[in-house]
Motif scaffolding. Sequence first.
Motif, PDB file in Angstrom:
ATOM      1  N   ASP A  37       0.842  -1.186   0.000  1.00 22.89           N
ATOM      2  CA  ASP A  37       0.000   0.000   0.000  1.00 22.89           C
ATOM      3  C   ASP A  37       0.886   1.249   0.000  1.00 22.89           C
ATOM      4  N   PRO A  38       0.394   2.391  -0.539  1.00 26.01           N
ATOM      5  CA  PRO A  38       1.197   3.622  -0.455  1.00 26.01           C
ATOM      6  C   PRO A  38       1.636   3.966   0.966  1.00 26.01           C
ATOM      7  N   SER A  39       0.822   3.624   1.969  1.00 31.22           N
ATOM      8  CA  SER A  39       1.200   3.911   3.356  1.00 31.22           C
ATOM      9  C   SER A  39       2.428   3.112   3.776  1.00 31.22           C
ATOM     10  N   ASP A  40       2.614   1.899   3.199  1.00 28.93           N
ATOM     11  CA  ASP A  40       3.808   1.113   3.497  1.00 28.93           C
ATOM     12  C   ASP A  40       5.062   1.823   2.992  1.00 28.93           C
ATOM     13  N   GLY A  42       5.231   4.975   2.565  1.00 29.91           N
ATOM     14  CA  GLY A  42       5.369   6.162   3.412  1.00 29.91           C
ATOM     15  C   GLY A  42       6.127   5.856   4.692  1.00 29.91           C
ATOM     16  N   LEU A  43       5.824   4.715   5.315  1.00 30.85           N
ATOM     17  CA  LEU A  43       6.530   4.307   6.541  1.00 30.85           C
ATOM     18  C   LEU A  43       8.022   4.101   6.277  1.00 30.85           C
ATOM     19  N   VAL A  44       8.318   3.413   5.183  1.00 31.87           N
ATOM     20  CA  VAL A  44       9.717   3.169   4.846  1.00 31.87           C
ATOM     21  C   VAL A  44      10.416   4.477   4.491  1.00 31.87           C
ATOM     22  N   SER A  45       9.689   5.392   3.856  1.00 38.18           N
ATOM     23  CA  SER A  45      10.267   6.688   3.519  1.00 38.18           C
ATOM     24  C   SER A  45      10.690   7.442   4.777  1.00 38.18           C
ATOM     25  N   ILE A  46       9.846   7.380   5.818  1.00 40.43           N
ATOM     26  CA  ILE A  46      10.206   8.027   7.089  1.00 40.43           C
ATOM     27  C   ILE A  46      11.424   7.351   7.692  1.00 40.43           C
ATOM     28  N   SER A  47      11.460   6.020   7.657  1.00 39.63           N
ATOM     29  CA  SER A  47      12.615   5.285   8.168  1.00 39.63           C
ATOM     30  C   SER A  47      13.886   5.676   7.423  1.00 39.63           C
ATOM     31  N   ASN A  48      13.800   5.741   6.093  1.00 39.19           N
ATOM     32  CA  ASN A  48      14.960   6.136   5.294  1.00 39.19           C
ATOM     33  C   ASN A  48      15.401   7.555   5.605  1.00 39.19           C
ATOM     34  N   LEU A  49      14.415   8.387   5.911  1.00 37.47           N
ATOM     35  CA  LEU A  49      14.705   9.767   6.281  1.00 37.47           C
ATOM     36  C   LEU A  49      15.540   9.818   7.554  1.00 37.47           C
ATOM     37  N   ILE A  50      15.154   9.030   8.547  1.00 32.65           N
ATOM     38  CA  ILE A  50      15.871   9.005   9.816  1.00 32.65           C
ATOM     39  C   ILE A  50      17.269   8.415   9.628  1.00 32.65           C
ATOM     40  N   LEU A 238       0.321  15.923   6.172  1.00 38.40           N
ATOM     41  CA  LEU A 238      -0.616  15.259   5.267  1.00 38.40           C
ATOM     42  C   LEU A 238      -0.715  13.757   5.468  1.00 38.40           C
ATOM     43  N   GLY A 239       0.165  13.161   6.296  1.00 36.91           N
ATOM     44  CA  GLY A 239       0.075  11.731   6.596  1.00 36.91           C
ATOM     45  C   GLY A 239       0.968  10.870   5.724  1.00 36.91           C
ATOM     46  N   VAL A 240       1.160   9.625   6.159  1.00 32.85           N
ATOM     47  CA  VAL A 240       2.115   8.740   5.499  1.00 32.85           C
ATOM     48  C   VAL A 240       1.631   8.277   4.116  1.00 32.85           C
ATOM     49  N   LYS A 241       0.323   8.211   3.883  1.00 31.86           N
ATOM     50  CA  LYS A 241      -0.157   7.766   2.576  1.00 31.86           C
ATOM     51  C   LYS A 241       0.200   8.781   1.496  1.00 31.86           C
ATOM     52  N   MET A 242      -0.035  10.067   1.769  1.00 33.45           N
ATOM     53  CA  MET A 242       0.328  11.101   0.813  1.00 33.45           C
ATOM     54  C   MET A 242       1.845  11.158   0.629  1.00 33.45           C
ATOM     55  N   TYR A 316       3.847   0.895 -12.130  1.00 33.48           N
ATOM     56  CA  TYR A 316       3.326   0.725 -10.778  1.00 33.48           C
ATOM     57  C   TYR A 316       1.936   0.104 -10.713  1.00 33.48           C
ATOM     58  N   GLY A 317       1.253   0.018 -11.853  1.00 33.78           N
ATOM     59  CA  GLY A 317      -0.090  -0.543 -11.836  1.00 33.78           C
ATOM     60  C   GLY A 317      -1.123   0.507 -11.451  1.00 33.78           C
ATOM     61  N   PRO A 318      -2.381   0.105 -11.293  1.00 38.27           N
ATOM     62  CA  PRO A 318      -3.449   1.062 -10.949  1.00 38.27           C
ATOM     63  C   PRO A 318      -3.306   1.577  -9.515  1.00 38.27           C
ATOM     64  N   GLY A 319      -3.861   2.766  -9.275  1.00 39.05           N
ATOM     65  CA  GLY A 319      -3.871   3.332  -7.928  1.00 39.05           C
ATOM     66  C   GLY A 319      -2.777   4.351  -7.663  1.00 39.05           C
ATOM     67  N   TRP A 320      -1.893   4.590  -8.643  1.00 36.84           N
ATOM     68  CA  TRP A 320      -0.785   5.535  -8.441  1.00 36.84           C
ATOM     69  C   TRP A 320      -0.911   6.764  -9.343  1.00 36.84           C
ATOM     70  N   GLU A 321      -2.103   7.019  -9.862  1.00 39.85           N
ATOM     71  CA  GLU A 321      -2.288   8.135 -10.791  1.00 39.85           C
ATOM     72  C   GLU A 321      -1.990   9.495 -10.153  1.00 39.85           C
TER      73      GLU A 321
END
Length: 478
Positions: A37-40, A42-50, A238-242, A316-321
């Motif tokens: 999911d995009p939120s997944d 997002g979580l990894v993006s925050i981890s990579n940021l740290i 805006l949250g981890v999904k965005m 990426y398939g559908p859902g990433w427009e």
Amino acid sequence: MSNTQKAMNGGKWITISTVISTLFQFSQVAVLARILDPSDFGLVSISNLIISFFQIFSNLGFSNSIIYKQETDRKILSTLYFLNLIAGFIIFVAIHISTPAIIAFYHEPKLEQVLNLSSYYFLITYFGQLYMFLLEKELRFKSVARIDITGTVIGSVVTVILAYNNYRELSLIIGSLVMQTVKTVLQIAFGLSLFRPVWSFNTANIKDHIRFGLFNMGDGLLGFIQFNSDNIFIGGMLGVKMLGYYTIAYQLAIFPITKLNPIILQVAYPILAKMKDNTADLKKSYLKILDFISYCNLPLLAGLFITADGVVPLIYGPGWEKTIDLIYIFVFVGIFTCLSHPLFTLVFTKGKPSLLFYLNLGTLIIKIPLVYLFGTYWGVTGIAMAFLVATFLNMIANFAIAHSLIGNFVEDFISDIVKPVAFSLLMVAVIYTYKVIVGNSGLANTLIEIGLGGSTYALLTLLYKISFAEIKMYRQVL
């Protein structure tokens, strides 16, 4: 072997490494985008940021000083090695201590397991990192390439297997740790002939490295805040999904830069460091680097701009427009960024890392208010636009610094960049014409658009930039 031959040979191996690693990483993201999911992301993006934040402090800025000073003293290298290991352990502890505050800021409890697991990176990577610096200093890029390929392939395979077994965001973290473990073992194996640590820890002997490293580290800190302030604001506002959408768009747009530019710069810096007292040669080399980077990056970025509406669903398939409009902005961020990258080769070659520190400080002062203001009014699109404005201003200041180091180069640069810009625009026109006449929906049309664009740019390059005879000569050198 001349410096040119060394550069081309090193570039060959780093290119091979980059192509193979890119294929595996690109395939990994394409597969994971259909599973996670995009939120997944997002979580990894925050981890990579740290992780990226703490990486600034982990090698204490010594990587470039070792190459700049052409360091060979075993006791000094041992002191640097043990100091890095100590820093890695301290950072490992610091991440665990700061995790509750990070979770509170992002309001995301899942971050606890992600961050705690990610922190083991610092207990792994710094056992082998100094060996990598030494391999690069000695221009042993064949070994560097073999290390990178092996680590990336194994890490990517592990990541995909774990994702299919429902490890979700943890699949990316565990896969990254496996990749780094493999690389560390190989770095030690290949680099042990260059350096075997002795029991020496005398910080008085590394004062020059510390002075060089402090500005290097300060520049890294400011650069981190500058390039990641948008991610920090998006995750908090805006949250981890965005943040997941934003991360995917940004990664796709700068993909050419992160894969192609290191091929040139990783090889160029150790060689330029050997000619640091010859300003005329440095200027020629800097212009050649800019020219090569322009020819490699501009067509890829222009091609992504005109084909994004077909490429995103294909990869990426559908859902990433939602990423498409962001990609249009990030393409220009990528152009300005790739033209700014070569400055570090000049700055470190001249032994003036403080210039990058002040450059990033000025950019940061401009960018943070823009990100907050644009983000408040226009959300994630506004934040991307703020990033674009700040990157453009950074490039202008970047060229001013280069001018102060090597003299006037702008006229030569403009003369060089006219062709890749014109070729890219013609390529875009050809693709756009096809889309208007035939259409752009479906896999077949997207692949034809990519083929038309690549063929157009290649033909123009062969006609007006580089001949078959020159290509044959380069092949003989390699």
